[in-house]
Write a protein that holds these residues in place. Sequence first.
Motif, PDB file in Angstrom:
ATOM      1  N   ARG A 283       0.808  -1.219   0.000  1.00  0.00           N
ATOM      2  CA  ARG A 283       0.000   0.000   0.000  1.00  0.00           C
ATOM      3  C   ARG A 283       0.841   1.270   0.000  1.00  0.00           C
ATOM      4  NH1 ARG A 283      -4.062  -1.689   4.908  1.00  0.00           N
ATOM      5  NH2 ARG A 283      -5.634  -2.842   3.719  1.00  0.00           N
ATOM      6  N   VAL A 284       2.135   1.153   0.103  1.00  0.00           N
ATOM      7  CA  VAL A 284       2.988   2.333   0.140  1.00  0.00           C
ATOM      8  C   VAL A 284       3.015   2.976  -1.248  1.00  0.00           C
ATOM      9  CG1 VAL A 284       5.328   3.182   0.538  1.00  0.00           C
ATOM     10  CG2 VAL A 284       4.395   1.401   2.000  1.00  0.00           C
ATOM     11  N   THR A 285       2.669   4.264  -1.314  1.00  0.00           N
ATOM     12  CA  THR A 285       2.628   4.964  -2.588  1.00  0.00           C
ATOM     13  C   THR A 285       4.042   5.250  -3.088  1.00  0.00           C
ATOM     14  OG1 THR A 285       2.577   7.136  -1.527  1.00  0.00           O
ATOM     15  CG2 THR A 285       0.458   6.048  -1.935  1.00  0.00           C
ATOM     16  N   PRO A 286       4.225   5.413  -4.393  1.00  0.00           N
ATOM     17  CA  PRO A 286       5.562   5.749  -4.905  1.00  0.00           C
ATOM     18  C   PRO A 286       6.121   7.025  -4.287  1.00  0.00           C
ATOM     19  CG  PRO A 286       4.115   5.084  -6.702  1.00  0.00           C
ATOM     20  CD  PRO A 286       3.260   5.184  -5.483  1.00  0.00           C
ATOM     21  N   GLU A 287       5.248   8.005  -4.026  1.00  0.00           N
ATOM     22  CA  GLU A 287       5.723   9.269  -3.444  1.00  0.00           C
ATOM     23  C   GLU A 287       6.259   9.060  -2.027  1.00  0.00           C
ATOM     24  OE1 GLU A 287       4.988  12.357  -0.519  1.00  0.00           O
ATOM     25  OE2 GLU A 287       3.432  10.895  -1.013  1.00  0.00           O
ATOM     26  N   LEU A 288       5.545   8.271  -1.217  1.00  0.00           N
ATOM     27  CA  LEU A 288       6.007   7.998   0.144  1.00  0.00           C
ATOM     28  C   LEU A 288       7.255   7.120   0.125  1.00  0.00           C
ATOM     29  CD1 LEU A 288       5.526   8.338   3.152  1.00  0.00           C
ATOM     30  CD2 LEU A 288       4.007   6.357   3.083  1.00  0.00           C
ATOM     31  N   ASP A 289       7.285   6.169  -0.769  1.00  0.00           N
ATOM     32  CA  ASP A 289       8.459   5.308  -0.890  1.00  0.00           C
ATOM     33  C   ASP A 289       9.693   6.125  -1.245  1.00  0.00           C
ATOM     34  OD1 ASP A 289       9.672   2.551  -1.140  1.00  0.00           O
ATOM     35  OD2 ASP A 289       9.959   3.219  -3.194  1.00  0.00           O
ATOM     36  N   GLN A 290       9.529   7.092  -2.142  1.00  0.00           N
ATOM     37  CA  GLN A 290      10.655   7.951  -2.518  1.00  0.00           C
ATOM     38  C   GLN A 290      11.108   8.799  -1.333  1.00  0.00           C
ATOM     39  OE1 GLN A 290      12.280   7.822  -5.374  1.00  0.00           O
ATOM     40  NE2 GLN A 290      13.724   9.420  -4.775  1.00  0.00           N
ATOM     41  N   ALA A 291      10.161   9.279  -0.535  1.00  0.00           N
ATOM     42  CA  ALA A 291      10.529  10.070   0.641  1.00  0.00           C
ATOM     43  C   ALA A 291      11.356   9.239   1.617  1.00  0.00           C
ATOM     44  CB  ALA A 291       9.267  10.597   1.328  1.00  0.00           C
ATOM     45  N   PHE A 292      11.007   7.981   1.790  1.00  0.00           N
ATOM     46  CA  PHE A 292      11.786   7.107   2.666  1.00  0.00           C
ATOM     47  C   PHE A 292      13.181   6.847   2.099  1.00  0.00           C
ATOM     48  CE2 PHE A 292       7.932   6.549   4.919  1.00  0.00           C
ATOM     49  CZ  PHE A 292       8.238   5.974   6.137  1.00  0.00           C
ATOM     50  N   HIS A 293      13.285   6.754   0.784  1.00  0.00           N
ATOM     51  CA  HIS A 293      14.611   6.594   0.177  1.00  0.00           C
ATOM     52  C   HIS A 293      15.456   7.848   0.374  1.00  0.00           C
ATOM     53  CE1 HIS A 293      13.127   2.980  -1.945  1.00  0.00           C
ATOM     54  NE2 HIS A 293      14.394   2.699  -2.083  1.00  0.00           N
ATOM     55  N   GLU A 294      14.852   9.026   0.192  1.00  0.00           N
ATOM     56  CA  GLU A 294      15.594  10.276   0.302  1.00  0.00           C
ATOM     57  C   GLU A 294      16.138  10.492   1.711  1.00  0.00           C
ATOM     58  OE1 GLU A 294      16.249  12.613  -2.017  1.00  0.00           O
ATOM     59  OE2 GLU A 294      15.251  11.579  -3.659  1.00  0.00           O
ATOM     60  N   THR A 295      15.467   9.947   2.705  1.00  0.00           N
ATOM     61  CA  THR A 295      15.875  10.160   4.098  1.00  0.00           C
ATOM     62  C   THR A 295      16.542   8.936   4.701  1.00  0.00           C
ATOM     63  OG1 THR A 295      13.608   9.570   4.748  1.00  0.00           O
ATOM     64  CG2 THR A 295      14.118  11.906   4.529  1.00  0.00           C
ATOM     65  N   ASP A 296      16.831   7.920   3.895  1.00  0.00           N
ATOM     66  CA  ASP A 296      17.465   6.685   4.376  1.00  0.00           C
ATOM     67  C   ASP A 296      16.666   6.031   5.492  1.00  0.00           C
ATOM     68  OD1 ASP A 296      19.432   6.950   2.544  1.00  0.00           O
ATOM     69  OD2 ASP A 296      21.051   7.353   3.938  1.00  0.00           O
ATOM     70  N   LEU A 297      15.345   6.024   5.330  1.00  0.00           N
ATOM     71  CA  LEU A 297      14.466   5.367   6.294  1.00  0.00           C
ATOM     72  C   LEU A 297      13.845   4.093   5.735  1.00  0.00           C
ATOM     73  CD1 LEU A 297      12.539   8.405   7.859  1.00  0.00           C
ATOM     74  CD2 LEU A 297      14.134   6.891   9.032  1.00  0.00           C
ATOM     75  N   THR A 298      14.356   3.606   4.609  1.00  0.00           N
ATOM     76  CA  THR A 298      13.754   2.431   3.979  1.00  0.00           C
ATOM     77  C   THR A 298      13.858   1.197   4.858  1.00  0.00           C
ATOM     78  OG1 THR A 298      15.843   2.146   2.790  1.00  0.00           O
ATOM     79  CG2 THR A 298      14.050   3.209   1.607  1.00  0.00           C
ATOM     80  N   HIS A 299      14.829   1.169   5.766  1.00  0.00           N
ATOM     81  CA  HIS A 299      14.950   0.001   6.634  1.00  0.00           C
ATOM     82  C   HIS A 299      13.733  -0.159   7.532  1.00  0.00           C
ATOM     83  CE1 HIS A 299      15.863   2.383  10.295  1.00  0.00           C
ATOM     84  NE2 HIS A 299      16.411   3.229   9.454  1.00  0.00           N
ATOM     85  N   THR A 300      12.987   0.914   7.770  1.00  0.00           N
ATOM     86  CA  THR A 300      11.784   0.795   8.599  1.00  0.00           C
ATOM     87  C   THR A 300      10.637   0.141   7.831  1.00  0.00           C
ATOM     88  OG1 THR A 300      10.977   2.997   7.975  1.00  0.00           O
ATOM     89  CG2 THR A 300      12.423   2.847   9.893  1.00  0.00           C
ATOM     90  N   LEU A 301      10.709   0.139   6.491  1.00  0.00           N
ATOM     91  CA  LEU A 301       9.656  -0.456   5.676  1.00  0.00           C
ATOM     92  C   LEU A 301       9.912  -1.917   5.383  1.00  0.00           C
ATOM     93  CD1 LEU A 301       8.964   2.375   3.076  1.00  0.00           C
ATOM     94  CD2 LEU A 301       7.660   1.787   5.118  1.00  0.00           C
ATOM     95  N   ALA A 302      11.067  -2.432   5.755  1.00  0.00           N
ATOM     96  CA  ALA A 302      11.395  -3.828   5.509  1.00  0.00           C
ATOM     97  C   ALA A 302      11.487  -4.559   6.845  1.00  0.00           C
ATOM     98  CB  ALA A 302      12.728  -3.937   4.756  1.00  0.00           C
ATOM     99  N   VAL A 303      11.203  -5.854   6.807  1.00  0.00           N
ATOM    100  CA  VAL A 303      11.372  -6.661   8.003  1.00  0.00           C
ATOM    101  C   VAL A 303      12.860  -6.706   8.322  1.00  0.00           C
ATOM    102  CG1 VAL A 303      11.086  -8.948   9.000  1.00  0.00           C
ATOM    103  CG2 VAL A 303       9.353  -8.037   7.471  1.00  0.00           C
ATOM    104  N   SER A 304      13.228  -6.228   9.488  1.00  0.00           N
ATOM    105  CA  SER A 304      14.640  -6.131   9.841  1.00  0.00           C
ATOM    106  C   SER A 304      14.848  -6.598  11.266  1.00  0.00           C
ATOM    107  CB  SER A 304      15.128  -4.678   9.696  1.00  0.00           C
ATOM    108  OG  SER A 304      14.463  -3.852  10.629  1.00  0.00           O
TER     109      SER A 304
END
Length: 844
Positions: A283-304
């Motif tokens: 359900r994560v939109t491309p715009e929100l996904d890009q924001a997480f990439h720009e801020t290096d927060l993508t690890h919060t969107l993956a099981v870690s």
Amino acid sequence: MSTRTAVVHDVPADPPGTTHPRKAGPTDLRLVPPALAVWATAAVMLHAPPGWTVAVVIASVLVAAVLLTARGRLPPARPGPTGRARVTAHAVAATLLCAAAAAASAGLHGADVRRGPVPELAREYARAVAEVQVTADPRLTRPRVSGNHMAPVSVLIEADVRRVERAGAATRTTRAPVLLMIAPGDQKDTAPSADHQDSPWLALLPSTRLRVEARFAPAMEGGDRFAAVLRVDGRDGPRAVGGPSAPQRLAGRLRGGLREATEDLSEDARALLPGLVVGDISRVTPELDQAFHETDLTHTLAVSGSNFTILLALLLGPPGLAQRAERRGLAPRVGISLRTTAVLGAALSLAFVVVCRPDPSVLRAAACGSVALLALATGRRRSLIPALATAVLLLVLYDPWLARSYGFLLSVLATGALLTVAPRWSEGLRRRGVPPRLAEALAAAGAAQALCAPVVAVLSARVSLVAIPCNLLAEAALAPATVLGFLALATAPVAMPLAKAVAWCASWPAEWIAQVARTGAALPGSGVDWPGSWAGAAALGAVTLVVLLVGRRLLRHPWWCAACALLLALLVVQPRPLTRAVTGWPPPGWRMVMCDVGQGDALVLAAGGNTGVVVDAGPDPLLVDDCLRSLDVTRVPLVVLTHFHADHVAGLTGVLRGREVGGIGTTALEEPADQVAAVRRAAAAAGVPVTRVAAGERRRAGDLTWEVLWPPPGGHPAVEGPNDASVALLVRTGSLRLLLLGDLEPPAQRALARSPAARDLAGVDVLKVAHHGSAYQDPGLVRLAAPRLALISTGEDNTYGHPAPSTLATLRAGGAEVLRTDRDGALAVVPGAGGDGELEVARH
């Protein structure tokens, strides 16, 4: 006979949770060489020929045997050099045996990609019937502009082919990893929608067996891991020949319950909570996904490992207390013994793997989380590196493809940073008066960023300047969101109203994380471009080392630290007056800006104050949004979409984001249908009306006026497709006249040159060259317009050859100065200071 009296001194007990580095002893690094050997061997041997694999295995085993035999013949152990030699021989032998195991495992996994009938069918692009077993959750592709159209949205499913049936040939049994690509429903529908989310293909669970008729093709993306791509017509839905396993059915029920519990939440919370808890980012939109990439927060969107660590901390308590009577976790509070707590921790680990899917990424998270469990349970720094090395060794032997995974590399680097660098940095900060909790948070975020940034730069060709503060701010909400999310997951199957209430509570921290990502990504200086290569990674590593060395000295000088912090804040925030003074952008008095949006069109016409009319939106919402932000445009009375090709309209959501938009004007020819539907969906979501424009219309915004020249109302024989239906405008701004031709091709250009409007086209100041400067131009219209300045919007290294040499020659022969965004960047047209009709162009 003499007696000695032993004097016993009272030694104060250590406060709970404290550790002493000197007592911990030196770090045990004996497992690090075998782990690195396994990693390197697996990465190299995955695509090695079978003969090389056998040779490496035999050679490694033989050398290890020689070393162990020679060790047995040495004299008894004595302290000194001989003992060290024995230890070295033993360690080398162990490392070689581990490398042999890695070579064998990698050879077997690599052979699955090369052997059997599947690669042969892929090379022939043959059609066949295959029985496959799903190995991962299905996912939708992201919207992607390809040329002037959007690539169709497809469902991607990773699977193993077990049987292949081809007409005129015997059925063959095999085991080959493949990627299924299914276009659900209407294959012309290119934007994710509710229809795609409801596709039965997306409901498939791992371990399900399917029978599909597909066209086999070589794998382009991810081709080193998949034997083929199977293109399947998904209109009839999947044909299952075997159901999922019981654990997968349980996991699917829990995940479905979490999705249902979050259904009524806000868009951000509905998207993020399943991602934070079980890694479901559908359900994560491309715009929100890009924001997480720009801020290096993508690890919060993956099981870690962090997800697992939070749950274990809830069970066991704070670091260093798990083995003490004073431990503060949930288990001791309800009277559970330490041994029973350990059993519960193991059960929790197993449940985590089952719910989040037992694929390699989840196993990696569980293994890295287990390392953190060891830290929570013992507080002993000495045992952590061997535990991490063991996790790497076992996981790569289990799945050698992890040796080539950037995600696995980042996970190991981040965990290693938290175990080795962060404690030392935290101790140093505390010595300088930083509060303990803040010191630990700063050290953890800084250490992980320092070690992971070079790899992230390789992937994204960008370095985030806001990663550390954004991670610190998000960290405060990550634990409550994760704990409440797991509680909603657990209660959904038995008490959905309670699960929805818990999910609503979890939505608050989830929305906070989303807001942190969006705010950080929206800052003008949130990141800087960086070479996306390993040479660039090495350079970034060197820069990081220099910054650390200089920063260590600066910590002794608070005023210098404050000055550097202020400078960094100005670099990130980039206040408009300061930015304009330093860069000269945007230039004062600009009248038109051609944004640099790659292979597409997006123009902004100044209409006074913070107002601008936008003509086309380019292919990327982020690029056009960045352009409008740099111009400080907050109000758009009209967006003119010259035609519906994706390279002109796919970025519309970027124009609508956070701005007051009065309306959208479009051409009358509504083709292609999928992009028309996408535009209308975006406009409806923003509450912006959509109208058609036609030749003869005249409008004004401030001191800006424009006239629609094309297309004529009621159609025209020259309109043979979307390009020839482009809206053409004659714009008057101050003393300047601008001719904007959209993507008109020669038939429509000739018709325009013969139309009644042609009398106003002679001698324009600026020409927006049609169709990105392609060779399809009418020289007669160019001679009639006779522009002083010709602007071309085109992408760097585009595959179309835009702009064409013949077009450039024609423009220059007419006396026009030609500028192009692929070489000159964004272009701003400014009237000359003397008011005598002169033109100035600023580049950005």
